[in-house]
Scaffold this motif. Structure first.
Motif, PDB file in Angstrom:
ATOM      1  N   VAL A  61     -35.554  10.405   9.342  1.00  0.00           N
ATOM      2  CA  VAL A  61     -34.512  10.054  10.352  1.00  0.00           C
ATOM      3  C   VAL A  61     -34.068   8.606  10.187  1.00  0.00           C
ATOM      4  CG1 VAL A  61     -34.521   9.885  13.039  1.00  0.00           C
ATOM      5  CG2 VAL A  61     -35.370  11.750  11.828  1.00  0.00           C
ATOM      6  N   ASP A  62     -35.176   7.516  10.044  1.00  0.00           N
ATOM      7  CA  ASP A  62     -34.721   6.338   9.884  1.00  0.00           C
ATOM      8  C   ASP A  62     -33.803   6.100   8.518  1.00  0.00           C
ATOM      9  OD1 ASP A  62     -36.622   5.480  11.793  1.00  0.00           O
ATOM     10  OD2 ASP A  62     -38.375   4.970  10.765  1.00  0.00           O
ATOM     11  N   ALA A  63     -33.935   6.821   7.643  1.00  0.00           N
ATOM     12  CA  ALA A  63     -33.193   6.563   6.592  1.00  0.00           C
ATOM     13  C   ALA A  63     -31.692   7.171   6.766  1.00  0.00           C
ATOM     14  CB  ALA A  63     -33.636   7.509   5.226  1.00  0.00           C
ATOM     15  N   CYS A  64     -31.435   8.282   7.537  1.00  0.00           N
ATOM     16  CA  CYS A  64     -30.267   8.896   7.845  1.00  0.00           C
ATOM     17  C   CYS A  64     -29.725   7.676   8.994  1.00  0.00           C
ATOM     18  CB  CYS A  64     -30.405   9.973   8.536  1.00  0.00           C
ATOM     19  SG  CYS A  64     -30.797  11.393   7.553  1.00  0.00           S
ATOM     20  N   ASN A  65     -30.498   7.090   9.845  1.00  0.00           N
ATOM     21  CA  ASN A  65     -29.959   6.236  10.723  1.00  0.00           C
ATOM     22  C   ASN A  65     -29.664   4.871   9.907  1.00  0.00           C
ATOM     23  OD1 ASN A  65     -30.278   7.944  12.833  1.00  0.00           O
ATOM     24  ND2 ASN A  65     -32.471   6.706  13.465  1.00  0.00           N
ATOM     25  N   LYS A  66     -30.363   4.456   8.899  1.00  0.00           N
ATOM     26  CA  LYS A  66     -29.871   3.381   8.264  1.00  0.00           C
ATOM     27  C   LYS A  66     -28.467   3.378   7.267  1.00  0.00           C
ATOM     28  CE  LYS A  66     -31.371   0.048   4.600  1.00  0.00           C
ATOM     29  NZ  LYS A  66     -32.366  -0.295   3.736  1.00  0.00           N
ATOM     30  N   LEU A  67     -28.330   4.719   6.721  1.00  0.00           N
ATOM     31  CA  LEU A  67     -27.094   4.965   6.173  1.00  0.00           C
ATOM     32  C   LEU A  67     -26.036   4.966   7.109  1.00  0.00           C
ATOM     33  CD1 LEU A  67     -28.263   7.966   3.684  1.00  0.00           C
ATOM     34  CD2 LEU A  67     -27.340   5.513   3.067  1.00  0.00           C
ATOM     35  N   THR A  68     -26.244   5.681   8.490  1.00  0.00           N
ATOM     36  CA  THR A  68     -25.024   5.771   9.203  1.00  0.00           C
ATOM     37  C   THR A  68     -24.568   4.326   9.908  1.00  0.00           C
ATOM     38  OG1 THR A  68     -25.825   7.907  10.033  1.00  0.00           O
ATOM     39  CG2 THR A  68     -24.225   6.602  11.531  1.00  0.00           C
ATOM     40  N   GLU A  69     -25.735   3.317   9.881  1.00  0.00           N
ATOM     41  CA  GLU A  69     -25.340   2.237  10.401  1.00  0.00           C
ATOM     42  C   GLU A  69     -24.406   1.269   9.442  1.00  0.00           C
ATOM     43  OE1 GLU A  69     -28.907   0.233  11.338  1.00  0.00           O
ATOM     44  OE2 GLU A  69     -29.550   1.624  13.068  1.00  0.00           O
ATOM     45  N   GLU A  70     -24.925   1.801   8.008  1.00  0.00           N
ATOM     46  CA  GLU A  70     -24.085   1.068   7.010  1.00  0.00           C
ATOM     47  C   GLU A  70     -22.749   1.392   6.640  1.00  0.00           C
ATOM     48  OE1 GLU A  70     -26.244   0.282   3.294  1.00  0.00           O
ATOM     49  OE2 GLU A  70     -28.331   0.315   4.155  1.00  0.00           O
ATOM     50  N   PHE A  71     -22.775   2.814   6.707  1.00  0.00           N
ATOM     51  CA  PHE A  71     -21.455   3.478   6.234  1.00  0.00           C
ATOM     52  C   PHE A  71     -20.658   4.130   7.339  1.00  0.00           C
ATOM     53  CE2 PHE A  71     -24.406   3.213   2.664  1.00  0.00           C
ATOM     54  CZ  PHE A  71     -23.782   2.420   1.763  1.00  0.00           C
ATOM     55  N   GLY A  72     -21.453   4.194   8.417  1.00  0.00           N
ATOM     56  CA  GLY A  72     -20.625   5.098   9.633  1.00  0.00           C
ATOM     57  C   GLY A  72     -20.858   6.323   9.315  1.00  0.00           C
ATOM     58  N   LEU A  73     -20.210   7.332  10.282  1.00  0.00           N
ATOM     59  CA  LEU A  73     -19.952   8.890  10.078  1.00  0.00           C
ATOM     60  C   LEU A  73     -18.958   9.359   9.182  1.00  0.00           C
ATOM     61  CD1 LEU A  73     -20.977   9.615  13.654  1.00  0.00           C
ATOM     62  CD2 LEU A  73     -22.283   9.839  11.713  1.00  0.00           C
ATOM     63  N   PHE A  74     -19.210  10.483   8.477  1.00  0.00           N
ATOM     64  CA  PHE A  74     -17.951  10.845   7.793  1.00  0.00           C
ATOM     65  C   PHE A  74     -16.868  11.186   8.555  1.00  0.00           C
ATOM     66  CE2 PHE A  74     -20.016  14.802   9.120  1.00  0.00           C
ATOM     67  CZ  PHE A  74     -18.691  15.670   9.355  1.00  0.00           C
ATOM     68  N   SER A  75     -17.076  11.405   9.548  1.00  0.00           N
ATOM     69  CA  SER A  75     -16.053  11.960  10.862  1.00  0.00           C
ATOM     70  C   SER A  75     -15.382  10.769  11.527  1.00  0.00           C
ATOM     71  CB  SER A  75     -16.547  13.173  11.738  1.00  0.00           C
ATOM     72  OG  SER A  75     -17.544  12.336  12.473  1.00  0.00           O
ATOM     73  N   ASP A  76     -15.803   9.430  11.395  1.00  0.00           N
ATOM     74  CA  ASP A  76     -15.191   8.246  12.158  1.00  0.00           C
ATOM     75  C   ASP A  76     -13.695   8.206  11.884  1.00  0.00           C
ATOM     76  OD1 ASP A  76     -17.667   7.259  13.128  1.00  0.00           O
ATOM     77  OD2 ASP A  76     -17.960   6.014  11.618  1.00  0.00           O
ATOM     78  N   SER A  77     -13.050   8.670  10.806  1.00  0.00           N
ATOM     79  CA  SER A  77     -11.760   8.402  10.211  1.00  0.00           C
ATOM     80  C   SER A  77     -10.733   9.523  11.070  1.00  0.00           C
ATOM     81  CB  SER A  77     -11.407   8.581   8.983  1.00  0.00           C
ATOM     82  OG  SER A  77     -11.963   9.811   8.498  1.00  0.00           O
ATOM     83  N   TYR A  78     -11.433  10.460  11.844  1.00  0.00           N
ATOM     84  CA  TYR A  78     -10.674  11.585  12.498  1.00  0.00           C
ATOM     85  C   TYR A  78     -10.873  11.357  13.899  1.00  0.00           C
ATOM     86  CZ  TYR A  78     -10.979  13.562   7.884  1.00  0.00           C
ATOM     87  OH  TYR A  78     -10.625  13.896   6.670  1.00  0.00           O
ATOM     88  N   ARG A  79     -11.905  10.458  14.384  1.00  0.00           N
ATOM     89  CA  ARG A  79     -11.932  10.420  15.863  1.00  0.00           C
ATOM     90  C   ARG A  79     -10.806   9.736  16.610  1.00  0.00           C
ATOM     91  NH1 ARG A  79     -17.765   7.331  16.175  1.00  0.00           N
ATOM     92  NH2 ARG A  79     -17.872   8.189  18.091  1.00  0.00           N
ATOM     93  N   LYS A  80     -10.566  10.384  17.641  1.00  0.00           N
ATOM     94  CA  LYS A  80      -9.284   9.839  18.543  1.00  0.00           C
ATOM     95  C   LYS A  80      -9.954   9.027  19.539  1.00  0.00           C
ATOM     96  CE  LYS A  80      -6.697  12.571  16.243  1.00  0.00           C
ATOM     97  NZ  LYS A  80      -5.916  12.082  15.102  1.00  0.00           N
ATOM     98  N   PHE A  81     -11.250   8.511  19.910  1.00  0.00           N
ATOM     99  CA  PHE A  81     -11.636   7.680  20.942  1.00  0.00           C
ATOM    100  C   PHE A  81     -12.291   6.649  20.516  1.00  0.00           C
ATOM    101  CE2 PHE A  81     -14.421  10.940  19.758  1.00  0.00           C
ATOM    102  CZ  PHE A  81     -15.714  10.564  19.709  1.00  0.00           C
TER     103      PHE A  81
END
Length: 81
Positions: A61-81
């Motif tokens: 879980v910590d590793a996933c959180n670190k990756l998300t912090e560094e690179f964001g979520l794959f869906s970030d470019s599709y977010r409308k908010f």
């Protein structure tokens, strides 16, 4: 027995030691000891299984959180908010 909800199947007798006063009061109040103990044990087992899962998966879980912090979520470019 690793399921989040444990199947209720056959039953097995178990010996317990309980406070004499508590047992007398439970009997006076017509409390079903088997049902009460089973419910309490289900809750305790569920709690311990959750704690075990967290302990066994904290690193992932910590590793996933670190990756998300560094690179964001794959869906970030599709977010409308």
């Amino acid at each position: 027995m690793r399921n989040a909800q444990i199947q209720k199947t056959t039953k097995k007798a178990a010996n317990l030691s309980l406070s004499t006063e508590l047992l007398a009061e439970a009997k006076r109040l017509n409390i079903n000891l088997s049902a009460t103990m089973e419910k309490a044990l289900e809750q305790e087992v569920s709690k311990k299984l959750k704690e075990e899962w967290v302990k066994n998966n904290t690193e992932a879980v910590d590793a996933c959180n670190k990756l998300t912090e560094e690179f964001g979520l794959f869906s970030d470019s599709y977010r409308k908010f």
